[in-house]
Design an enzyme around this catalytic site. Sequence first.
Site, PDB file in Angstrom:
ATOM      1  N   TRP A 131      -4.471   0.180   4.071  1.00  0.00           N
ATOM      2  CA  TRP A 131      -4.896   1.595   4.254  1.00  0.00           C
ATOM      3  C   TRP A 131      -3.869   1.934   5.087  1.00  0.00           C
ATOM      4  O   TRP A 131      -4.274   3.538   4.781  1.00  0.00           O
ATOM      5  CB  TRP A 131      -5.946   1.582   5.201  1.00  0.00           C
ATOM      6  CG  TRP A 131      -7.216   0.841   4.553  1.00  0.00           C
ATOM      7  CD1 TRP A 131      -8.190  -0.356   4.402  1.00  0.00           C
ATOM      8  CD2 TRP A 131      -8.177   2.210   3.666  1.00  0.00           C
ATOM      9  NE1 TRP A 131      -9.683  -0.371   3.596  1.00  0.00           N
ATOM     10  CE2 TRP A 131      -9.344   0.446   2.811  1.00  0.00           C
ATOM     11  CE3 TRP A 131      -7.939   2.901   2.899  1.00  0.00           C
ATOM     12  CZ2 TRP A 131     -10.269   0.842   1.892  1.00  0.00           C
ATOM     13  CZ3 TRP A 131      -8.998   3.491   1.838  1.00  0.00           C
ATOM     14  CH2 TRP A 131      -9.949   2.245   1.486  1.00  0.00           C
TER      15      TRP A 131
ATOM     16  N   ASP B 277      -7.276   4.700  13.013  1.00  0.00           N
ATOM     17  CA  ASP B 277      -8.302   5.096  11.633  1.00  0.00           C
ATOM     18  C   ASP B 277      -9.361   3.554  12.179  1.00  0.00           C
ATOM     19  O   ASP B 277      -9.001   2.539  12.027  1.00  0.00           O
ATOM     20  CB  ASP B 277      -7.463   4.738  10.830  1.00  0.00           C
ATOM     21  CG  ASP B 277      -8.221   4.321   8.967  1.00  0.00           C
ATOM     22  OD1 ASP B 277      -9.682   4.205   9.258  1.00  0.00           O
ATOM     23  OD2 ASP B 277      -7.962   4.308   8.018  1.00  0.00           O
TER      24      ASP B 277
ATOM     25  N   LYS C 262     -18.973   0.753   7.578  1.00  0.00           N
ATOM     26  CA  LYS C 262     -18.362  -0.534   8.565  1.00  0.00           C
ATOM     27  C   LYS C 262     -18.921  -0.692   9.149  1.00  0.00           C
ATOM     28  O   LYS C 262     -20.395  -1.625   8.802  1.00  0.00           O
ATOM     29  CB  LYS C 262     -17.187  -0.524   7.884  1.00  0.00           C
ATOM     30  CG  LYS C 262     -16.449  -0.770   6.381  1.00  0.00           C
ATOM     31  CD  LYS C 262     -14.666  -0.150   6.345  1.00  0.00           C
ATOM     32  CE  LYS C 262     -14.837  -0.202   5.404  1.00  0.00           C
ATOM     33  NZ  LYS C 262     -13.771   0.967   4.993  1.00  0.00           N
TER      34      LYS C 262
HETATM   35  C1  LIG Z   1     -13.088   1.719   4.093  1.00  0.00           C
HETATM   36  C2  LIG Z   1     -11.478   2.566   5.188  1.00  0.00           C
HETATM   37  C3  LIG Z   1     -11.418   3.531   4.813  1.00  0.00           C
HETATM   38  C4  LIG Z   1     -11.894   4.442   3.045  1.00  0.00           C
HETATM   39  O1  LIG Z   1     -13.077   4.585   4.242  1.00  0.00           O
HETATM   40  P1  LIG Z   1     -13.780   5.586   2.958  1.00  0.00           P
HETATM   41  O2  LIG Z   1     -14.737   6.036   3.954  1.00  0.00           O
HETATM   42  O3  LIG Z   1     -13.975   5.081   1.664  1.00  0.00           O
HETATM   43  O4  LIG Z   1     -12.701   6.738   2.636  1.00  0.00           O
HETATM   44  C5  LIG Z   1     -10.357   3.922   5.609  1.00  0.00           C
HETATM   45  N1  LIG Z   1      -9.149   3.309   6.360  1.00  0.00           N
HETATM   46  C6  LIG Z   1     -10.107   2.154   6.738  1.00  0.00           C
HETATM   47  C7  LIG Z   1      -9.156   1.060   7.489  1.00  0.00           C
HETATM   48  C8  LIG Z   1     -11.358   1.055   5.852  1.00  0.00           C
HETATM   49  O5  LIG Z   1     -11.406  -0.061   5.883  1.00  0.00           O
END
Ligand SMILES: *Cc1c(COP(=O)(O)O)cnc(C)c1O
Length: 359
Positions: free
Chosen positions: A101, A171, A195
């Site tokens: 990521w 993030d 999540k």
């Molecule tokens: C799942 C995830 C993303 C991407 O999420 P989207 O909503 O599909 O763009 C980005 N960063 C991390 C750390 C993630 O776990």
Amino acid sequence: MTRVYNFAAGPAMLPQAVLEHARDELLEYGSSGMSVMEVNHRGKNFAEVAEHSRDRLRSLMAIPDNYRILFLHGPARIHFAAVPLNLAGDGPAEYVDTGLWSKMAIEEAERLVEVNVVASSREGNYTHIPPLGEWRLAERCSYLHYTPNETIGGVEFHAVPEVDDRVLVADMSSNILSRPIDVGRFGIIYAGAQKNMGIAGLAVVIVREDLLGRARPDIPSMLDYQVHAEADSLACTAPTFAWYLASLVLDWIDAQGGLEAIAVVNKRKAEKLYACIDSSNFYHNPVAADCRSWMNVPFTLPSEGLDEIFLRESAEQGLVGLKGHRFVGGMRASIYNAMPEEGVDRLIEFMGDFMQRHA
Ligand SMILES: *Cc1c(COP(=O)(O)O)cnc(C)c1O
């Protein structure tokens, strides 16, 4: 119908109480005569959802008053571009590369601004965090971006890096709300909701007020955090249902006792799963002990030939979504807030039984 334990990385399991609440008021929200999906996003009914969720998130995360909370459409990944566009300016953007990521965030930023990768664990297959003392920090930077929890590799920072007065951007898509954090240490926190905060279609951005208004002049207005802050996240038609579900999830977290209480359970769930893995000569997790994730636990079996059998048999026991990411192989158990401890106990029991039969 029996609900399974869903260990998928995202979309992920939701608390049953949240689904039941949403079901109970699906046809009519409040006394509006319509569902929350049909009410006007600028009307009185939705204003309640918006205000309540904002206040709830602020109190759960103890977000200081000089931060704005934005509830926005779409993926977390859009912020890989929105962050550099909003913080354009003073020196290169710095990134820490601790997993796939991070890498994706870096590649997106490189299309837009000058990027300096200050440290990377790629050579070690993303199984550790480069020590802060080895980060090649420049004199000046516009911001420093990192990924507190690498969802694919199962690597998590258990402390916020000490980087002085740098604008720290995180993030937090896969570990927001999983434990208390000091929001005041950050310039921007962003996270997709699917999540730990609800369902896909919503991302939350927490931004320090003084960072608004620094965007590049050619920024698309729907990526400009200032535009969204000035409109209280209603610059466009809001993702009302996803926002409403996030509001229910935030209430559920509060009812669990808030982030302190959630963190105790999360730590215990993770520790018992790692103990199960480490005490066997059968399962293996490659991540350095001091940065193993509380949220995503990858593990391999002694031979790839066993993977399909493990997945089939676990699914028969109501344990689903365990297939690992292809980059790491094997299995991955995502055990976010909504995964009950009972689900982890059931997985551990299954893993013990499976090992007995296949060792
Ligand atoms: C799942 C995830 C993303 C991407 O999420 P989207 O909503 O599909 O763009 C980005 N960063 C991390 C750390 C993630 O776990």
